[in-house]
Design a protein around this motif. Structure first.
Motif, PDB file in Angstrom:
ATOM      1  N   SER A 152       0.815  -1.169  -0.305  1.00  0.00           N
ATOM      2  CA  SER A 152      -0.044   0.286   0.064  1.00  0.00           C
ATOM      3  C   SER A 152       0.816   1.545  -0.140  1.00  0.00           C
ATOM      4  N   VAL A 198       4.592   1.842  -1.531  1.00  0.00           N
ATOM      5  CA  VAL A 198       5.956   1.995  -2.446  1.00  0.00           C
ATOM      6  C   VAL A 198       5.703   0.376  -3.989  1.00  0.00           C
ATOM      7  N   PHE A 199       5.156  -0.555  -2.848  1.00  0.00           N
ATOM      8  CA  PHE A 199       5.476  -1.967  -4.126  1.00  0.00           C
ATOM      9  C   PHE A 199       3.688  -1.813  -4.284  1.00  0.00           C
ATOM     10  N   THR A 200       3.476  -0.768  -5.034  1.00  0.00           N
ATOM     11  CA  THR A 200       1.747  -0.630  -5.348  1.00  0.00           C
ATOM     12  C   THR A 200       0.995  -1.961  -6.046  1.00  0.00           C
ATOM     13  N   ALA A 201       2.486  -1.923  -7.132  1.00  0.00           N
ATOM     14  CA  ALA A 201       1.837  -3.263  -8.235  1.00  0.00           C
ATOM     15  C   ALA A 201       1.944  -4.623  -8.214  1.00  0.00           C
ATOM     16  N   THR A 202       3.723  -4.598  -7.433  1.00  0.00           N
ATOM     17  CA  THR A 202       4.114  -5.521  -7.857  1.00  0.00           C
ATOM     18  C   THR A 202       3.052  -6.651  -6.721  1.00  0.00           C
ATOM     19  N   PRO A 203       2.845  -7.877  -7.664  1.00  0.00           N
ATOM     20  CA  PRO A 203       2.313  -8.647  -6.347  1.00  0.00           C
ATOM     21  C   PRO A 203       3.435  -9.456  -5.295  1.00  0.00           C
ATOM     22  N   ALA A 210       6.027 -11.983  -5.398  1.00  0.00           N
ATOM     23  CA  ALA A 210       7.281 -11.554  -5.835  1.00  0.00           C
ATOM     24  C   ALA A 210       8.006 -10.945  -4.026  1.00  0.00           C
ATOM     25  N   GLY A 264      11.566  -6.132  -5.886  1.00  0.00           N
ATOM     26  CA  GLY A 264      10.225  -6.561  -6.466  1.00  0.00           C
ATOM     27  C   GLY A 264      10.037  -4.854  -6.909  1.00  0.00           C
ATOM     28  N   GLY A 265      10.680  -4.624  -5.897  1.00  0.00           N
ATOM     29  CA  GLY A 265       9.613  -2.571  -6.358  1.00  0.00           C
ATOM     30  C   GLY A 265      10.078  -2.584  -7.876  1.00  0.00           C
ATOM     31  N   TRP A 271       8.350  -3.858  -9.932  1.00  0.00           N
ATOM     32  CA  TRP A 271       7.809  -4.432 -10.627  1.00  0.00           C
ATOM     33  C   TRP A 271       7.045  -3.523 -11.413  1.00  0.00           C
ATOM     34  N   ASP A 272       6.704  -1.876 -10.653  1.00  0.00           N
ATOM     35  CA  ASP A 272       6.203  -1.160 -10.751  1.00  0.00           C
ATOM     36  C   ASP A 272       6.748   0.191 -11.523  1.00  0.00           C
ATOM     37  N   PRO A 279      -1.140   7.043  -1.524  1.00  0.00           N
ATOM     38  CA  PRO A 279       0.274   6.593  -0.766  1.00  0.00           C
ATOM     39  C   PRO A 279       1.264   7.548  -2.035  1.00  0.00           C
TER      40      PRO A 279
END
Lengths: 363, 400, 74
Positions: A107, A109-114, A117, B27-28, B30-31, B140
């Motif tokens: 929610s 920084v990695f908002t789109a990471t599954p 992952a 993993g970051g 990804w976006d 965010p």
């Protein structure tokens, strides 16, 4: 079995990391928001009472883990059953921590990471670390907790320009019953979960020093958490109450002369490492505990399946963060009390009644 | 020897664990979004659409290539092409939908993290601000340091107005707002402050007002007073003078000028050097008593008479006049706030913080207590500087 | 997807098992295998779209019932 030994100092640091663990990003007792940093000390006091109860038990059976004590006190069948309950507790604690940090990352920084992952690499590292033994865990923890404490100290300086002492007022505007309730819930979580260290205490090289180490660790963690909470209230004011992750938001506010801004990633990663240590200790306790329940010679092959379990639990522990917050509010305290107070108390009581241990054992 | 070697080996293993831990951050990616694929938004305006429900949001998007070479657009520039910003309007049933619907028109995805100002039309403000802006607080991306402003005009047109010396009007507005201390007649508010104020049951919010000023056929920006929001809804406005009064009470006057009418005709203007305010709220026998103490130090900056104002006697008189002027401003603000029944000064909050029990007793009917509140004002003005001259050049001392 | 999960579990098994066999750790191998199988079953259920209950939601329900039972008259 793991033959590694850790020093009392390393135990102190492990306890600090474990206690800071997930509470720092998702505080409980949010209804007491403005006074939480004060009530933290009451929670710490109560939590220390719980801890000393367990430590009293440990000192009667030095060199034994909680599960070995169970078997001696309750006999093999009932003892194994109670140990299995504890295994579930560790599993839920570890999985919950993973899930909280997953949610935090998703929610912010990695908002789109599954999910997978984030979780799969983390689990692989957890399993790797767990197989290396407690020594490696303790050693890597040293650096991580030092940087966390350093970060908290530095953040005191970073917030001077946005810290408003007026936000801390009024002190103690809560009804007395709510203060007591909040301090008990704090004693159970974060402090009460330290009952897990009953699985690790025998790995301390000098068991006589354990009491002091636990005391120092819990007080240290209490100070760190209280400081962060204190700063967060001063910076965020009342609006911190409606935030899901107040600590993260508080670091987002830092702004030194329009230049030193957007620092929130640093604490985010730092607290992530605290969660990592908490989870890896849960995994270690799970693997070692299971090995003891089944009288195995090594716990190492069990790290992998339990890592998988943690993954499954993390995926299925709560459908959304709001359900988790409801759980923290309604259930966590009762659920935690069973494991951090009632069961150890019962074990101690029965051990005393039965006059165990009968023979003095070598430490 | 071997023990030491082993220990060193183990230490390495511990470090290996740490290194591996940081792998998780991969993993970051990804976006991952590259700058050239983003539309960086610097200003946003919220209004109701002309037809239908929901919100119409205007975005001021930077053309990055135009900003990097500021000199290029000077020599005529070639019409609309060279404009450093692009104004995009998009509608949707919620703010979030409007943001996403912008991708129907924008080839790049909107990037809101750097947004500076949010301009809300008074129409939206009358219906409630939080429902419109919830996305900006929840997501965010956008920061809660964005400036909030009200406008009676169309927010889109406002963002499209000439930015004066700046190239981007959103940045111009940011600068205008942050220069408030030159006059202390505007009160800047960030989204975070607004939300914080909303958490306080008895308090009312204020937002600065900006509007379009036509100047020789060109549209320009003008900061114009303050809007008062009670319970998240716009209930009225304060003019410059009343806004200054508000700032006096809040202790947020950081500078500005005080002009007084002299008894013998003419005016004198002093610049505020320092100002400090102490507020005390007490509740006695069903009435709220407020004590406001203002200390202000000024320097004579301009006069429109031929009198010598620099003598100690004259300065004393000037000080009293200034004290009156400040008190006047405070009274004006109080009268307006009582008219709107909006506690924009945070008197209730003061009670909450310093006398929680009384607050608990009064908070249900705070509106009534606020309107009936007795306010005692004490202003202590001091004129410290007189600039570089003493008296006007042609001043003749009156013969005795 | 199901094949992939089974494949991963098989890989994990083959990675760990030979070491245990070589050392003749039979009990360890048995516990390891059982745990892995449990994990496999739950993973397959998850992948297969079976709605497993959420752990904390389950506890909330249980404790609500216990709470009701403990407060008579309400």
């Amino acid at each position: 079995m793991d033959q590694g030994k850790i020093s009392a100092g390393q135990l102190t640091l492990l306890i600090m990391s474990f206690t800071i663990g997930s509470w720092v990003v998702l505080p409980t007792g949010i209804q007491a928001w403005q006074n939480l940093w004060l009530i933290m000390f009451m929670g710490l006091g109560t939590g220390l009472l719980f801890a000393y109860l367990s430590l009293f038990l440990f000192r009667r059976f030095p060199g034994k883990t909680l599960f070995e004590i169970h078997e001696r006190v309750y006999g093999p069948v009932l003892g194994k059953f109670i140990s299995l309950c504890f295994l579930w507790f560790f599993l839920q604690t570890g999985g919950g921590t993973l899930a909280i940090f997953k949610t935090l990352l998703r929610s912010t920084v990695f908002t789109a990471t599954p999910d997978l992952a984030i979780l799969v690499p983390l689990i692989l590292i957890l399993v790797y670390g767990c197989r290396r033994g407690i020594e490696v865990i303790a050693r890597s923890n040293q650096l991580l907790i030092m940087s966390t404490v350093g970060l908290v100290l530095v953040s005191i300086l970073l917030v001077v320009n946005i810290f408003n002492p007026e936000n801390l007022l009024p002190f103690f505007n809560l009804p007395f019953s709510e203060v007591i309730w909040t301090s008990i819930s704090l004693a159970v979580f974060p402090f009460g979960q330290n009952v897990l260290f009953m699985m690790i205490l025998p790995r301390v090289n000098r068991w006589q020093k354990v009491n002091g180490a636990v005391l120092k660790g819990m007080i240290g963690a209490g100070l760190v958490l209280s400081t962060i909470q204190f700063l967060a209230v001063g910076v965020l004011g009342k609006s911190g109450q409606i935030l899901v992750f107040p600590t993260y938001e508080f670091y987002r506010m830092i702004n030194i002369a329009q230049f030193l801004t957007r620092l929130e990633l640093i604490p985010l990663l730092n607290f992530l490492t605290m969660g990592f240590i908490k989870t890896i200790l849960c995994l270690y306790a799970l693997a070692v505990g299971t090995a003891q329940v089944f009288n195995l010679r090594t716990y190492r092959p069990l790290a992998l399946p339990f890592g998988l379990f943690l993954l499954l639990v993390a995926e299925r522990i709560f459908p959304s963060i709001s359900e988790h917050m409801r759980y923290l509010e309604e259930v966590q305290t009762f659920f935690g009390l069973i494991f951090s107070l009632l069961l150890p108390m019962m074990t101690l009581g029965i051990a005393l009644l039965r006059g165990l241990p009968r023979r003095r054992m070598a430490p | 020897m071997t023990g030491k070697l082993q220990r060193r080996k183990r230490l390495k293993k511990g470090q290996g664990l740490l290194l591996l831990l940081f792998l998780v951050l991969a993993g970051g990616c990804w976006d991952r979004r590259e700058l050239e694929n983003l539309a960086v938004v610097l200003g946003m305006g919220v209004d109701f659409p002309a037809q239908g429900e929901g919100y119409e949001v205007s975005f001021q998007i930077v053309r990055a290539s135009q900003i990097q070479t500021p000199g290029s657009g000077v020599g005529g520039g070639g019409g609309g092409e060279s404009k450093p910003v692009w104004l995009l309007r998009s509608t949707g049933p919620t703010f979030f939908e409007a943001v996403r619907n912008a991708t129907f028109q924008s080839s790049r995805r909107l990037f809101l993290s750097h947004n500076q100002v949010v301009i809300i039309s008074t129409e939206v403000a009358k219906k409630g601000i939080l429902p419109a802006l919830d996305f900006l607080i929840r997501d965010p991306g956008p920061r809660n340091t964005q400036w909030l402003l009200l406008t009676p005009d169309d927010p889109g047109q406002l963002l499209d107005a000439a930015a004066g010396l700046e190239r981007v009007s959103a940045l111009a507005i940011t600068d205008l707002i942050q220069d408030y201390h030159l006059t202390s007649k505007i009160r800047p508010v960030k989204i975070g402050d607004y939300v914080e104020m909303m958490m306080q049951k008895t308090s009312a919010n204020t937002l600065p007002v900006i509007r379009i000023k036509e100047n020789a056929g060109k549209k320009e920006l003008l900061l114009d007073g303050t809007g008062v929001l009670k319970d998240d809804r716009l209930v009225g406005f304060l003019n410059y003078k009343e806004t200054r009064g508000l700032l006096w009470i809040l202790g947020e006057v950081k500078g500005g000028l005080i002009t007084v009418d002299l008894p013998g005709g003419g005016k004198a203007t002093c610049e505020i050097f320092t100002a400090a305010t102490k507020v005390k709220v007490e509740a006695r026998a069903d009435q709220v008593h407020v004590k406001i103490e203002v200390k202000v130090e000024t320097g004579l900056g301009a006069q429109t008479t031929y009198d010598d104002l620099s003598t100690t006697g004259q300065l004393k008189k000037l000080e009293t006049l200034q004290g009156k002027a400040v008190e006047d401003e405070i009274r004006a603000a109080l009268a307006k706030a009582k008219e709107y029944k909006a506690d924009i000064f945070g008197f209730g909050e003061y009670l909450f913080k310093h006398d929680f029990r009384t607050w608990q007793r009064l908070q249900k009917e705070w509106e009534r207590y606020f309107v009936d509140a007795q306010v005692e004002i004490k202003v202590e003005a001091k004129v410290e500087g007189i600039g570089l001259v003493t008296r006007p050049a042609n001043y003749q001392a009156p013969e005795e | 997807m199901i094949l992939l999960v089974v494949g991963v579990f098989l890989l994990l098994f083959l990675w760990e098992a030979p070491g245990l066999v070589a050392k003749e750790y039979w009990r360890e191998l048995a516990v390891f295998t059982i745990l892995l199988l449990i994990g496999l079953v739950f993973s397959l259920l998850l992948v297969g779209g079976v709605e497993l209950p959420y752990i904390e939601s389950f506890w909330i329900k249980v404790f609500a019932k216990v709470g009701k039972a403990l407060t008579p008259g309400s």
